[in-house]
Write an enzyme that holds these catalytic residues in place. Structure first.
Site, PDB file in Angstrom:
ATOM      1  N   LYS A  43       0.819  -1.221   0.000  1.00 25.95           N
ATOM      2  CA  LYS A  43       0.000   0.000   0.000  1.00 25.95           C
ATOM      3  C   LYS A  43       0.848   1.265   0.000  1.00 25.95           C
ATOM      4  CE  LYS A  43      -0.243   0.388   4.992  1.00 25.95           C
ATOM      5  NZ  LYS A  43      -0.690  -0.304   6.181  1.00 25.95           N
TER       6      LYS A  43
ATOM      7  N   ARG B 228      -6.332   0.479  17.600  1.00 23.21           N
ATOM      8  CA  ARG B 228      -6.934   0.546  16.271  1.00 23.21           C
ATOM      9  C   ARG B 228      -7.801  -0.702  16.158  1.00 23.21           C
ATOM     10  NH1 ARG B 228      -3.419   1.265  10.822  1.00 23.21           N
ATOM     11  NH2 ARG B 228      -3.623  -1.002  10.782  1.00 23.21           N
TER      12      ARG B 228
HETATM   13  C1  LIG Z   1       0.414  -0.782   6.807  1.00 23.06           C
HETATM   14  C2  LIG Z   1       0.279  -2.008   7.617  1.00 23.06           C
HETATM   15  C3  LIG Z   1       1.397  -2.840   7.830  1.00 23.06           C
HETATM   16  C4  LIG Z   1       2.770  -2.514   7.302  1.00 23.06           C
HETATM   17  O1  LIG Z   1       3.366  -1.487   8.061  1.00 23.06           O
HETATM   18  P1  LIG Z   1       4.876  -1.029   7.788  1.00 23.06           P
HETATM   19  O2  LIG Z   1       5.154  -0.086   8.894  1.00 23.06           O
HETATM   20  O3  LIG Z   1       4.899  -0.361   6.438  1.00 23.06           O
HETATM   21  O4  LIG Z   1       5.751  -2.235   7.836  1.00 23.06           O
HETATM   22  C5  LIG Z   1       1.183  -4.002   8.543  1.00 23.06           C
HETATM   23  N1  LIG Z   1      -0.025  -4.327   9.048  1.00 23.06           N
HETATM   24  C6  LIG Z   1      -1.102  -3.548   8.885  1.00 23.06           C
HETATM   25  C7  LIG Z   1      -2.419  -3.981   9.450  1.00 23.06           C
HETATM   26  C8  LIG Z   1      -0.995  -2.362   8.163  1.00 23.06           C
HETATM   27  O5  LIG Z   1      -2.081  -1.594   7.999  1.00 23.06           O
END
Ligand SMILES: *Cc1c(COP(=O)(O)O)cnc(C)c1O
Length: 361
Positions: A35, A130
């Site tokens: 993402k 969250r």
């Molecule tokens: C964005 C996201 C990640 C990845 O996070 P990073 O800090 O980019 O490694 C992992 N788990 C969830 C649920 C996320 O929303």
């Protein structure tokens, strides 16, 4: 043409390969999170080539694109699914993170109707506030319910998310709770869970220290392999000699002038309705680059690659830098380069005004 985002596919591949290998040796699989770079297909391919166990995104559209390209990868939706996307979820996505039984019931019905099965990871909220069940007995009961009653849903495991809303750091204590809950679920359903997902990039320091609680066998990683900036710069943890300068913003200078550093006149609000703090440093040499908040969102998260340059502000389409201490002679028309933290990567990769250039040097 500028502004330009130069993306180094070799560095991203090597970062991913090296972390995947290290994690594999420690019994942990990596879900590559796409993402942060808006699922640019060239970069998604590097994740796949580097053997990520899953391709993960919070945006179902990005996963649908991956599947439509015919790529044979396991896709994971890492935002709780909306009711309105459940048809697509069942059709395109292999595994999703969940915390609502009503959603799981609907997924199960759709799977039944379409003769499909869908993998689910139930989320436990360990205090970041969250997503996820916050009550341990509630998640255990939900897991048992899914296992016993939702025939078309495969309970893959449980997971947690930290360091997002509540800024909570992953520790031995909070992640051990995840493992304890997983073990209780395993006992109650009489089988092992396949996935115990212990967070994101912010869980890597524990793993490197050998302190990731035993049992956690998956991490969902984006920033750590894409930029490798948060852990070295903010946590002071260096990670397996991973590369930085993977995404480089290149922008062109359109003005260079000596100007006062404190605005002249009555201060009211800036372009975005805020009143920033300005420090009077006398007259200094500054340059304007033709790129702005619309492209990178936050100028504070850009890292100039040329010594002696300071980012001092931005508006929608302009980036203002102080070049008084820059030993290089800069001219209008010159191109300057910036490494970046997460937010600019997120916005720059999405901006139609920014040309993407791939290099593998
Ligand atoms: C964005 C996201 C990640 C990845 O996070 P990073 O800090 O980019 O490694 C992992 N788990 C969830 C649920 C996320 O929303």
């Amino acid at each position: 043409m500028y502004p330009q985002l130069q993306i180094n596919t070799r560095k991203i591949y090597e970062n991913t390969r090296d972390l995947v290998k290290y994690c594999h040796e420690n019994g942990v699989s990596i879900s590559g999170v796409i993402k942060g770079f808006n699922a640019l297909p060239v970069v998604v391919n590097e994740f796949i080539r580097a053997d990520c166990a899953h391709i993960a995104s919070s945006r179902i559209e990005q996963l649908i694109e991956v599947k439509k390209q015919g790529l044979d990868v396991c896709c994971m939706l890492i935002r709780l699914p909306m009711y309105c996307e459940l048809e697509n979820l069942v059709k395109y996505v292999d595994i999703s993170l969940n915390s609502e039984l009503s959603t799981l019931e609907l997924i199960n019905d759709l799977c039944k109707k379409n003769n499909k099965s869908h993998g689910v990871i139930l989320m436990l909220d360990l205090g970041d506030l969250r997503e996820g069940f916050i009550d341990e007995s509630e998640i255990i009961n939900a897991a048992i319910y899914v296992e016993k009653n939702l025939e078309h849903i495969e309970l893959k495991g449980i997971g947690t998310n930290l360091g997002c809303y509540g800024s909570v750091r992953p520790t031995i204590e909070n992640l051990s709770k995840l493992v304890a809950v997983a073990n209780e679920i395993e006992k109650r359903i009489g089988r092992k869970l396949e996935i115990i997902s212990g967070g994101s990039t912010s869980s890597i320091p524990l793993l490197l220290d050998g302190k990731l609680p035993k049992g956690i066998n998956n991490l969902r990683i984006g920033e750590g392999i894409l930029l490798n900036r948060d852990l070295p710069d903010l946590w002071k943890v260096s990670v397996l000699k991973l590369h930085q300068q993977t995404f480089i913003l290149k922008a062109q200078i359109v003005e260079i002038k000596d100007k006062p550093t404190y605005p002249i006149g009555e201060l009211f609000i800036d372009a975005f309705g805020n009143l920033p703090v300005y420090t009077d440093r006398g007259i200094r040499k500054r340059a304007i680059l033709a790129v702005g908040k619309q492209d990178f969102a936050m100028h504070e998260k850009l890292i100039p690659l040329l010594d002696g340059i300071e980012v001092i502000g931005s508006s929608s389409d302009h980036l203002i830098i102080d070049i008084e201490n820059c030993s290089e002679k800069l001219n209008v028309g010159d191109i300057l380069e910036f490494d970046m933290y997460y937010a600019p990567m997120l916005y720059l990769t999405a901006s139609n005004n920014v040309k993407k250039v791939y290099v593998d040097e």
